[in-house]
Scaffold this motif. Structure first.
Motif, PDB file in Angstrom:
ATOM      1  N   GLY A  23      -4.286  49.912  78.855  1.00  0.00           N
ATOM      2  CA  GLY A  23      -4.878  48.804  79.602  1.00  0.00           C
ATOM      3  C   GLY A  23      -6.361  48.942  79.847  1.00  0.00           C
ATOM      4  O   GLY A  23      -7.029  47.955  80.216  1.00  0.00           O
ATOM      5  N   SER A  24      -6.920  50.125  79.650  1.00  0.00           N
ATOM      6  CA  SER A  24      -8.341  50.318  79.963  1.00  0.00           C
ATOM      7  C   SER A  24      -9.252  49.574  78.994  1.00  0.00           C
ATOM      8  O   SER A  24     -10.319  49.093  79.385  1.00  0.00           O
ATOM      9  N   MET A  25      -8.829  49.449  77.726  1.00  0.00           N
ATOM     10  CA  MET A  25      -9.648  48.722  76.767  1.00  0.00           C
ATOM     11  C   MET A  25      -9.742  47.247  77.161  1.00  0.00           C
ATOM     12  O   MET A  25     -10.819  46.641  77.092  1.00  0.00           O
ATOM     13  N   ASP A  26      -8.638  46.672  77.626  1.00  0.00           N
ATOM     14  CA  ASP A  26      -8.669  45.288  78.098  1.00  0.00           C
ATOM     15  C   ASP A  26      -9.571  45.149  79.323  1.00  0.00           C
ATOM     16  O   ASP A  26     -10.278  44.148  79.469  1.00  0.00           O
ATOM     17  N   GLU A  27      -9.534  46.145  80.191  1.00  0.00           N
ATOM     18  CA  GLU A  27     -10.375  46.108  81.387  1.00  0.00           C
ATOM     19  C   GLU A  27     -11.852  46.129  81.014  1.00  0.00           C
ATOM     20  O   GLU A  27     -12.659  45.364  81.566  1.00  0.00           O
ATOM     21  N   MET A  28     -12.220  46.979  80.065  1.00  0.00           N
ATOM     22  CA  MET A  28     -13.619  47.038  79.643  1.00  0.00           C
ATOM     23  C   MET A  28     -14.024  45.767  78.902  1.00  0.00           C
ATOM     24  O   MET A  28     -15.156  45.287  79.059  1.00  0.00           O
ATOM     25  N   ALA A  29     -13.110  45.222  78.115  1.00  0.00           N
ATOM     26  CA  ALA A  29     -13.405  43.966  77.424  1.00  0.00           C
ATOM     27  C   ALA A  29     -13.701  42.861  78.431  1.00  0.00           C
ATOM     28  O   ALA A  29     -14.644  42.078  78.250  1.00  0.00           O
ATOM     29  N   ALA A  30     -12.907  42.820  79.508  1.00  0.00           N
ATOM     30  CA  ALA A  30     -13.137  41.803  80.544  1.00  0.00           C
ATOM     31  C   ALA A  30     -14.494  42.001  81.218  1.00  0.00           C
ATOM     32  O   ALA A  30     -15.195  41.022  81.513  1.00  0.00           O
ATOM     33  N   LEU A  31     -14.882  43.242  81.450  1.00  0.00           N
ATOM     34  CA  LEU A  31     -16.187  43.519  82.042  1.00  0.00           C
ATOM     35  C   LEU A  31     -17.320  43.038  81.136  1.00  0.00           C
ATOM     36  O   LEU A  31     -18.349  42.553  81.603  1.00  0.00           O
ATOM     37  N   SER A  32     -17.108  43.172  79.827  1.00  0.00           N
ATOM     38  CA  SER A  32     -18.159  42.785  78.879  1.00  0.00           C
ATOM     39  C   SER A  32     -18.199  41.291  78.628  1.00  0.00           C
ATOM     40  O   SER A  32     -19.224  40.755  78.203  1.00  0.00           O
ATOM     41  N   GLY A  33     -17.056  40.619  78.829  1.00  0.00           N
ATOM     42  CA  GLY A  33     -16.955  39.205  78.526  1.00  0.00           C
ATOM     43  C   GLY A  33     -16.556  38.917  77.093  1.00  0.00           C
ATOM     44  O   GLY A  33     -16.658  37.773  76.633  1.00  0.00           O
ATOM     45  N   ALA A  34     -16.076  39.951  76.380  1.00  0.00           N
ATOM     46  CA  ALA A  34     -15.700  39.786  74.984  1.00  0.00           C
ATOM     47  C   ALA A  34     -14.182  39.744  74.834  1.00  0.00           C
ATOM     48  O   ALA A  34     -13.457  40.301  75.663  1.00  0.00           O
ATOM     49  N   PRO A  35     -13.662  39.121  73.779  1.00  0.00           N
ATOM     50  CA  PRO A  35     -12.224  39.197  73.489  1.00  0.00           C
ATOM     51  C   PRO A  35     -11.818  40.653  73.252  1.00  0.00           C
ATOM     52  O   PRO A  35     -12.592  41.452  72.715  1.00  0.00           O
ATOM     53  N   ALA A  36     -10.601  40.988  73.635  1.00  0.00           N
ATOM     54  CA  ALA A  36     -10.162  42.388  73.597  1.00  0.00           C
ATOM     55  C   ALA A  36     -10.228  42.980  72.189  1.00  0.00           C
ATOM     56  O   ALA A  36     -10.685  44.117  72.009  1.00  0.00           O
ATOM     57  N   ASP A  37      -9.773  42.245  71.171  1.00  0.00           N
ATOM     58  CA  ASP A  37      -9.759  42.798  69.813  1.00  0.00           C
ATOM     59  C   ASP A  37     -11.173  43.061  69.311  1.00  0.00           C
ATOM     60  O   ASP A  37     -11.441  44.104  68.702  1.00  0.00           O
ATOM     61  N   ALA A  38     -12.069  42.114  69.551  1.00  0.00           N
ATOM     62  CA  ALA A  38     -13.453  42.279  69.111  1.00  0.00           C
ATOM     63  C   ALA A  38     -14.117  43.423  69.863  1.00  0.00           C
ATOM     64  O   ALA A  38     -14.884  44.209  69.289  1.00  0.00           O
ATOM     65  N   PHE A  39     -13.810  43.533  71.146  1.00  0.00           N
ATOM     66  CA  PHE A  39     -14.387  44.612  71.940  1.00  0.00           C
ATOM     67  C   PHE A  39     -13.937  45.967  71.413  1.00  0.00           C
ATOM     68  O   PHE A  39     -14.746  46.888  71.245  1.00  0.00           O
ATOM     69  N   ALA A  40     -12.643  46.120  71.149  1.00  0.00           N
ATOM     70  CA  ALA A  40     -12.118  47.398  70.661  1.00  0.00           C
ATOM     71  C   ALA A  40     -12.765  47.775  69.331  1.00  0.00           C
ATOM     72  O   ALA A  40     -13.105  48.950  69.109  1.00  0.00           O
ATOM     73  N   ALA A  41     -12.959  46.809  68.449  1.00  0.00           N
ATOM     74  CA  ALA A  41     -13.587  47.091  67.159  1.00  0.00           C
ATOM     75  C   ALA A  41     -15.017  47.585  67.346  1.00  0.00           C
ATOM     76  O   ALA A  41     -15.449  48.554  66.699  1.00  0.00           O
ATOM     77  N   ALA A  42     -15.767  46.947  68.234  1.00  0.00           N
ATOM     78  CA  ALA A  42     -17.147  47.363  68.488  1.00  0.00           C
ATOM     79  C   ALA A  42     -17.196  48.718  69.183  1.00  0.00           C
ATOM     80  O   ALA A  42     -18.048  49.565  68.881  1.00  0.00           O
TER      81      ALA A  42
END
Length: 205
Positions: A23-42
């Motif tokens: 769940g932490s990757m989703d949490e960081m994605a939300a902080l960044s404002g990016a979709p979860a999949d795109a955030f994880a790739a970056a």
């Protein structure tokens, strides 16, 4: 021929410490404002220079956000950094106890791919690490497994022969690299299996 000097060299995450908190990757994605999949790739695409100590945390997070065509102020970047550190903070208490117990029969060292600021936080939270015979963090030694330089660092730093080491990691490619450096290697899956391997590998006392 001199007797082998037994040194058990451990990976950290996936062996002694847990993998990233669910769940932490989703949490960081939300902080960044990016979709979860795109955030994880970056997040993963930008990780190697951060793990190797070539980028600071702000440089890493700026690169992640730039890859997502986003920007953020220092406060958000610090939130991302702290959330990331926390996501990698869990340990397996049974493994911690086992690693510490091995110091009665062998030297025990650590080689982990981890950014320098994560390493500082981990050392503060887990002071038992300071009592190991050697601790090598990629962000401090500027070499990331499976680069052979990471294993050579441990050999030189401990003034040992490659054959003195048994390297324990949950990733096969890292174990193969350790073997290429002249070490013995074991792909970690569970504690009882590792204990059986070490019972055979350690010299008879």
């Amino acid at each position: 021929m001199s007797p082998r000097r037994p040194i058990v060299l451990f990976d950290l995450f996936g062996v002694i410490a847990r993998h990233q908190r669910p769940g932490s990757m989703d949490e960081m994605a939300a902080l960044s404002g990016a979709p979860a999949d795109a955030f994880a790739a970056a997040y993963w695409a930008c990780r190697p220079p951060y793990d190797a100590g070539r980028w600071t945390a702000p440089q890493y997070w700026t690169a992640v956000l730039r890859r997502l065509s986003l920007t953020a102020g220092p406060h958000t970047i610090e939130e991302l950094r702290l959330t990331d550190i926390d996501s990698w903070s869990r340990v397996d208490d049974r493994m911690v106890a086992y690693v510490q117990s091995l110091r009665d029969v062998a030297e025990v060292a650590l080689l982990s791919n981890i950014p320098a600021d994560h390493a500082d936080a981990f050392l503060s939270a887990q002071p038992w690490l300071r009592h190991l015979d050697h601790v090598a963090f990629s962000g401090r030694i500027h070499a990331v497994k499976p680069d052979l330089a990471a294993f050579r660092h441990c050999i030189v730093a401990m003034r040992a022969a490659p054959a003195d080491f048994l390297f324990v990691d949950d990733r096969d490619e890292n174990v193969r690299a350790a073997q290429a450096a002249g070490m013995d290697g074991h792909v970690f899956t569970r504690l009882d299996e590792l204990a059986a391997v070490l019972d055979t590998w350690l010299p008879v006392r």
